[in-house]
Design an enzyme around this catalytic site. Structure first.
Site, short mmCIF file in Angstrom:
data_model
loop_
_atom_site.label_atom_id
_atom_site.label_comp_id
_atom_site.label_asym_id
_atom_site.label_seq_id
_atom_site.Cartn_x
_atom_site.Cartn_y
_atom_site.Cartn_z
N GLY A 1 0.68 -1.24 -0.09
CA GLY A 1 0.02 -0.13 0.05
C GLY A 1 0.61 1.42 -0.09
N GLY B 1 0.46 5.86 0.20
CA GLY B 1 -0.18 7.22 0.20
C GLY B 1 0.55 8.39 0.25
N GLY C 1 3.26 7.84 3.04
CA GLY C 1 4.42 6.95 3.09
C GLY C 1 4.00 5.81 2.35
CE LYS D 1 0.32 3.30 8.41
NZ LYS D 1 -0.91 4.06 8.91
CG ASP E 1 -10.40 8.18 8.56
OD1 ASP E 1 -11.43 8.45 8.01
OD2 ASP E 1 -9.28 8.15 8.05
#
Length: 454
Positions: A158, A160, A163, A180, A278
């Site tokens: 993944g 974004g 990072g 991450k 979120d």
């Protein structure tokens, strides 16, 4: 003391004699676990941590727990001071020159030298820098010091603006974890990303142990990049809905099982004084058994200091009406609304209020749910509302009972299920169900869902 479960875990935190954070580490052991063996493993981990940090004056605080093979917390064991004293005497013999000094914490003293600080200070500093950043925290982060050689990068899973997320292998344990990495940046958003990153580390540490929230493994710096390593779970719920089920609806029974896990995870956060802020299918992971784990706590916020809270916040489409109206005096009910949206999305196979802007979202919400409810909210100031003028809700028309659903080709929802859905999707946050109230509803008890620790 007899065995408590099939696995044990301990978190060891190391500080200097002035109480400054130096580092932390974690240990898990498999098989039948009793208190003594778990404490012994914690002490061994403390010794290893002390050697890694080359500490000479360090406080070692150990938090140990026994869990079964489903991750259920069965007991939390606090180390007795007398036991720790005897173990630290042994540590003194093993390490040479270390001794135990009684005090409010377990204190090691030794030869004079300056204990090195690890490269996590930037996270601590940015959290303390502003009141807004401090409000996003519940407690100081306790990241695990590590070296880049501990992890073998396998693939990117993944990316974004913040990072990149990698699938990596921990060379020490062989475990596959998700890492991450915060992208190094000199632009104006760097501080915000770092603040959100620190908030996520802190929130994950606070929520550690709940089976419906992703578990942290380590955090710190690899070169110039801050990183957070977490258990590797699987794809997002969004991916499963779109690319595995191809938009097919979930049955009411499936939704009941999924919603119980999500509500239990959010309830755990709310009990700890945290709002996620979120929640959406993109921030929920699905393991290979179909179980859900809430992730991406970067926008989480502590309610300890009270409002005002930041707004805008979250993702359009999952923001509660009070957020769309600019409210900063909100609470955990914003998480309940997002759960209601996700429940409707799982049942219908599509988003119930898909607008192209916040105003259009609010208009579509009021078109379906009516304006009477929001006008009863004490925070409503009489402003003109978008959408239609109808007062009552038409939500039941979208999720009818079984007979009507078959005739119209709509998702089926029994009365008990509709009570939960409509309770989560109240426009008036003062009348909206909390996760605590939702989980006590008869709908979650009728099908005897899988047990989830709460």
């Amino acid at each position: 003391m007899g065995p408590y479960g099939k696995a044990g875990a301990a978190t060891v935190i190391c500080m200097d004699k002035d109480g400054n954070y130096l580092g932390a580490s974690a240990v898990t052991i498999e098989g039948l676990v009793d208190a003594a063996s778990l404490e012994a493993h914690a002490c061994n981990e403390a010794l290893a941590l002390a050697r890694d940090l080359n500490v000479t004056h360090a406080i070692i605080a150990s938090d140990c727990m026994q869990v079964d093979n489903q991750g259920k917390l069965l007991a939390r064991v606090a180390a007795a001071a007398a036991w720790f004293k005897s173990m630290l005497v042994l540590a003194a013999q093993l390490m040479g020159g270390y001794s135990f000094a009684p005090g409010p914490r377990n204190l090691w003293t030794g030869p004079a030298a300056t204990p090195p600080r690890i490269g996590i200070a930037a996270l601590d500093d940015v959290v303390a820098a502003t009141p807004a950043a401090r409000k996003s925290q519940r407690a100081p982060a306790t990241p695990t010091p590590t070296r880049s050689g501990h992890f073998h990068r396998l693939e990117v899973i993944g990316a974004g603006t913040f990072g990149v997320v990698y699938r990596v292998r921990d060379r020490r344990t062989g475990e596959i974890v998700a890492m991450k990495c915060l992208r190094a940046s000199d632009d104006g958003d760097a501080g915000r990303y770092l603040s959100d990153f620190a908030a996520e580390v802190s929130a994950l540490e606070a929520c550690s142990g709940h089976p419906s929230i992703v578990q942290p493994r380590a955090s710190g710096h690899l070169g110039s990049k801050a990183f957070l390593a977490m258990e590797f779970v699987g794809p997002t719920l969004r991916y499963v809905m779109k690319h595995v089920r191809y938009g097919r609806r979930h049955t009411e029974l499936e939704v009941r099982l999924l919603m119980r896990q999500l509500c239990a995870g959010v309830r755990w956060m709310n009990r700890l004084g945290l709002m996620h802020r979120d929640l959406k299918p993109d921030n929920v992971l699905v393991d290979n058994h179909g179980n859900l784990k809430i992730c991406d706590l970067g926008l989480s916020c502590s309610m300890a200091d009270g409002p005002p809270y930041s707004n805008p916040v979250g993702t359009r489409g999952y923001c509660a009406p009070e957020l769309l109206l600019g409210c900063t005096n909100y609470d955990e009910h914003v998480d309940s609304w997002a759960l209601g949206i996700m429940m409707a999305e799982l049942l219908a196979g599509k988003h119930p209020f898909h607008g192209r802007s916040d105003t259009e979202d609010l208009g579509k919400i009021l078109d379906l749910l009516g304006t009477a409810d929001i006008k009863e909210w004490s925070g409503y100031n009489g402003r003109r509302l978008p959408g239609g003028c109808q007062l009552g809700s038409f939500l039941r028309n979208k999720f009818p009972c079984q007979v009507e659903a078959r005739m119209k080709g709509l998702p089926t929802l029994l009365e008990a299920g509709f009570e939960v859905l409509s309770g989560l999707l109240r426009c008036n946050p003062e009348k909206r169900l909390t996760t605590e109230q939702a989980l006590k509803h008869r709908w979650f008890k009728e099908a005897n869902p899988r047990a989830t620790r709460s």
